[in-house]
Design an enzyme around this catalytic site. Sequence first.
Site, short mmCIF file in Angstrom:
data_model
loop_
_atom_site.label_atom_id
_atom_site.label_comp_id
_atom_site.label_asym_id
_atom_site.label_seq_id
_atom_site.Cartn_x
_atom_site.Cartn_y
_atom_site.Cartn_z
N LYS A 122 16.63 23.19 9.41
CA LYS A 122 17.73 23.81 9.91
C LYS A 122 18.84 22.76 10.24
O LYS A 122 18.58 21.73 10.82
CB LYS A 122 17.37 24.38 11.35
CG LYS A 122 18.48 25.08 11.95
CD LYS A 122 18.63 25.12 13.31
CE LYS A 122 19.24 24.07 13.92
NZ LYS A 122 20.79 23.69 13.71
N CYS A 165 22.34 6.56 15.56
CA CYS A 165 21.34 6.45 16.55
C CYS A 165 21.02 4.87 16.85
O CYS A 165 21.09 4.23 17.96
CB CYS A 165 19.82 6.87 16.36
SG CYS A 165 19.64 6.81 14.82
N GLY A 175 15.92 17.23 22.46
CA GLY A 175 14.50 16.66 22.25
C GLY A 175 13.38 17.06 23.30
O GLY A 175 12.53 17.31 22.81
N GLU A 196 24.23 6.67 25.81
CA GLU A 196 24.42 6.67 24.43
C GLU A 196 26.13 7.26 24.38
O GLU A 196 25.83 8.37 24.70
CB GLU A 196 23.58 7.35 23.56
CG GLU A 196 23.90 7.37 22.21
CD GLU A 196 22.65 8.04 21.33
OE1 GLU A 196 22.33 9.35 21.51
OE2 GLU A 196 22.36 7.40 20.39
N GLU A 224 13.24 11.91 17.17
CA GLU A 224 14.18 10.58 17.23
C GLU A 224 15.58 10.95 18.05
O GLU A 224 16.05 11.86 17.46
CB GLU A 224 14.41 10.48 15.73
CG GLU A 224 14.54 9.07 15.51
CD GLU A 224 16.17 8.53 15.70
OE1 GLU A 224 16.67 8.48 16.86
OE2 GLU A 224 17.02 8.39 14.59
N GLY A 284 18.03 14.00 17.22
CA GLY A 284 19.24 14.51 18.13
C GLY A 284 19.20 13.94 19.39
O GLY A 284 18.74 12.93 19.61
N SER A 285 19.69 14.75 20.33
CA SER A 285 19.84 14.26 21.77
C SER A 285 18.43 14.13 22.77
O SER A 285 17.57 15.02 22.17
CB SER A 285 20.76 15.12 22.54
OG SER A 285 20.43 16.41 22.66
#
Length: 478
Positions: A175, A284, A233, A382, A250, A228-229
């Site tokens: 996806k 990241c 996550g 972040e 991750e 992703g975030s």
Amino acid sequence: MKNLRTQLFIDNQWVDSVAGDCFETVDPSNETVIAKVSRARSEDVDLAAKAASRAMQGPWPRLPPVERGTILFKLADLIDGNSRNLAKLETIDVGKPLSDSLGDIAGVSDTIRYNAGAADKLEGATIPIGPDHFDFSVMEPIGVTGHIMPWNYPLGMAARSVAPALAAGCSVILKPAEQSPLSTLAFAELCEEAGFPSGVVNVVPGFGNEAGAALTSHPLVRGISFTGSVATGRAVYQSAAVGLKKVVLELGGKNPMIVFPDADLDQAASDAVVGAYANSGQVCSASSLLFVHEDIREDFLVRFTDMSKKLTIGGGMDDRDLGPLASSEQYDRVRSFLDGASDQGVRVLFGGDRPSHMDRGYFIEPTLIECSDLGQPIARQEVFGPVAVVIAFAEQETVVEMINDLDYGLVAGIYTRDISRALRLVSEIDAGTIWINGWYIGGAQVPTGGNKASGIGRERGLPGIANYLELKNVGIRI
Ligand code: NAI
Ligand code: MG
């Protein structure tokens, strides 16, 4: 490669979504709609999961491993042969400068070749348990796997989890992020040409709370890889826990670079500029938090500022040093950090605005902010934009304390000519990756992943393939 692909790819067929509707994907360089892409929802993910599950009953996991590798090698060659088209799709979809996209696509074929070569080397063990028994283990594919991808390196991130899954003999459902589906659909077309059996590779573009959530909760899906975030996550992990799926997460970072007085300051500053601003900071492992010793603060900042001021900015196809942010949501998120920071009275050393000559597109100038500690949100969180924070320090111990106090633990960089100091710091810093006197060191062979809120598990290298294997042990009485 023929046309722009905009349908779902399920069971080696190009199909519209069951509901028949689409979503738009936008070029962030000029805010225009590029294409309408079929919008997968749970019923489409269900069809993909069933196709992927049938593929696991078919020839794919039973092929001699070297033949799986051969198909993957062919895919890598097809990617190289179509690299300009794939790069162009990523550039218009996410605004990345074209040269950067070409580099990313070269990384995609490298990653696929690394895993292709490993396909026939996934060995088990014989385990001595005494003369009356023979015991051995074999490595088997875990089954259908779901891969939920971000938009910052659309195919790069897809390849790093899909290639090992395929090498292991799993089937995959990809996806792509709703902001960046186009290159992943072109990738599906190349998978078709490479000769994967039906249902081995499926692509279901769509939104996270629809296609993404359907994938993490589908009972036929045995493993999930997510990049992703942190918030998403956590949701992915919770959903996967219900179905007891294997998970790799991750989740990004706030990555410190520590520069000591004995460092090569030219090298440190130029690495810091590339690390902070490449891909407009939407990385990241960006060098987003610069701890610079107070004795060299001035010398470092002069170099960093000079180099940053030379960076050019423009639309992805204009191929400057920096493109726009990938989407309006990301632009707004970065803006809200910058607006919040100026309200809190931190020092903006340069940047912070949209370039004055650009009135369309999601552009933000390279920005440097000075903080005195980790008290401000912009120093700890972040930002995922072209924004670096610098903090001057006096004592090594306080830097280590600050770094280990961050929620994240993805990458830390150490710049010093004192190798003993560097190696002591390696064991003191809580992070999944440490780079010494260099930034962005790695490749398809090198495991990557984070500690603490930066994630769970490792991708790339041989550990990256282990994510998609389950060990079966066989004991025999003789
Ligand atoms: P996100 O984590 O929401 O989206 C990433 C992927 O997850 C997309 O494919 C999305 O459709 C999917 N997703 C969203 N909700 C889901 C759900 N409930 N179940 C399953 N899948 C779901 O990240 P977003 O909103 O694009 O970016 C927000 C922030 O995340 C960025 O500002 C950045 O800080 C961080 N991020 C980190 C990345 C990394 O490389 N670690 C990559 C992208 C974003
Ligand atoms: Mg887009």
